[in-house]
Design a protein around this motif. Structure first.
Motif, short mmCIF file in Angstrom:
data_model
loop_
_atom_site.label_atom_id
_atom_site.label_comp_id
_atom_site.label_asym_id
_atom_site.label_seq_id
_atom_site.Cartn_x
_atom_site.Cartn_y
_atom_site.Cartn_z
N GLU A 9 0.83 -1.21 0.00
CA GLU A 9 0.00 0.00 0.00
C GLU A 9 0.86 1.26 0.00
O GLU A 9 0.58 2.22 -0.71
N ARG A 59 2.44 1.98 -3.33
CA ARG A 59 1.40 2.29 -4.33
C ARG A 59 1.69 1.58 -5.64
O ARG A 59 1.65 0.37 -5.67
N ALA A 119 1.17 1.10 -10.02
CA ALA A 119 0.07 0.96 -10.99
C ALA A 119 -0.59 -0.41 -10.85
O ALA A 119 0.02 -1.37 -10.39
N PRO A 120 -1.85 -0.50 -11.27
CA PRO A 120 -2.53 -1.80 -11.26
C PRO A 120 -1.96 -2.75 -12.31
O PRO A 120 -1.38 -2.32 -13.30
N GLY A 175 -6.52 -4.78 -13.11
CA GLY A 175 -7.01 -3.43 -12.87
C GLY A 175 -7.16 -3.05 -11.41
O GLY A 175 -7.56 -1.93 -11.10
N MET A 176 -6.87 -3.96 -10.47
CA MET A 176 -7.02 -3.66 -9.05
C MET A 176 -5.92 -2.71 -8.58
O MET A 176 -4.75 -2.93 -8.86
N THR A 177 -6.32 -1.65 -7.86
CA THR A 177 -5.36 -0.69 -7.32
C THR A 177 -4.95 -1.11 -5.91
O THR A 177 -5.60 -1.96 -5.29
N THR A 178 -3.90 -0.47 -5.41
CA THR A 178 -3.47 -0.76 -4.04
C THR A 178 -4.54 -0.33 -3.03
O THR A 178 -4.64 -0.94 -1.97
N ARG A 179 -5.33 0.67 -3.35
CA ARG A 179 -6.41 1.09 -2.45
C ARG A 179 -7.52 0.03 -2.36
O ARG A 179 -8.21 -0.08 -1.36
N GLU A 180 -7.71 -0.72 -3.43
CA GLU A 180 -8.75 -1.75 -3.46
C GLU A 180 -8.28 -3.08 -2.87
O GLU A 180 -9.10 -3.96 -2.59
N SER A 237 0.13 -7.88 -10.76
CA SER A 237 -1.09 -7.49 -10.03
C SER A 237 -0.72 -7.15 -8.60
O SER A 237 0.31 -7.60 -8.08
N VAL A 238 -1.55 -6.36 -7.93
CA VAL A 238 -1.25 -5.99 -6.54
C VAL A 238 -1.30 -7.21 -5.62
O VAL A 238 -0.55 -7.28 -4.65
#
Length: 162
Positions: free
Chosen positions: A44, A47, A49-50, A54-59, A104-105
């Motif tokens: 997190e 950070r 890129a996804p 497409g999943m972001t670190t916030r998700e 991917s994250v």
């Protein structure tokens, strides 16, 4: 110990995985709640890129809360497979472009959790690479490159101390 059989036909976690004198195996250590929590905070904070999903670190944190049991089960069984990396191209400061592979994250989380456990085990066997202006990477006559200051010592033999 789990006797789950992975796709290769062997056990994903067996008695051989346990290091004598330790209460947990390396696999159990990297999957421990404390280690995965540290890895999650690190991913997190970094950070980034996804990946292809497409999943972001916030998700990631909410997704992990809902799906971790299934991910953990696949890791324990040896059936977890990382997603393909997303290809990205970024500009170089001096001009031109550089290709990157963006995992991917979730895969970054798992990689971070593994690295946090393995680095302290293997790092003592490596000498730091010291690069000075006089000892930069040198090209040999064959055209290959060598770093004259890098040395990897052999692990100690059984019964020897470091």
């Amino acid at each position: 110990m789990s006797t789950t059989v992975e796709r290769s036909g062997g056990s994903a976690l067996s008695e051989e995985d346990v290091i004598p004198g330790l209460e947990t195996s390396v696999c159990e250590e990297f999957l421990s709640p404390a280690n995965v929590g540290r890895a999650l905070r690190r991913v997190e904070a970094n950070r980034g890129a996804p990946g292809v999903d497409g999943m972001t670190t916030r998700e990631l944190r909410p997704w992990i809360r809902e799906h971790w049991a299934g991910v953990r089960e696949a890791l324990d069984a040896g059936t977890y497979r990382p997603l393909p990396v997303r290809r990205a191209v970024i500009p170089r400061p001096g001009g031109g472009e550089r290709a990157l592979g963006v995992p991917s994250v979730l895969d970054r989380l798992i990689q971070q959790a593994i690295a946090q456990v393995l680095a302290p085990i293997f790092d003592p066997y490596f000498s730091p690479a010291v690069v000075t202006p006089a000892s930069r990477w040198h090209s040999t006559a064959s055209g290959s490159f060598t770093d004259t200051d890098y040395h990897v010592p052999s692990p100690p033999k059984a019964g020897q101390s470091q």
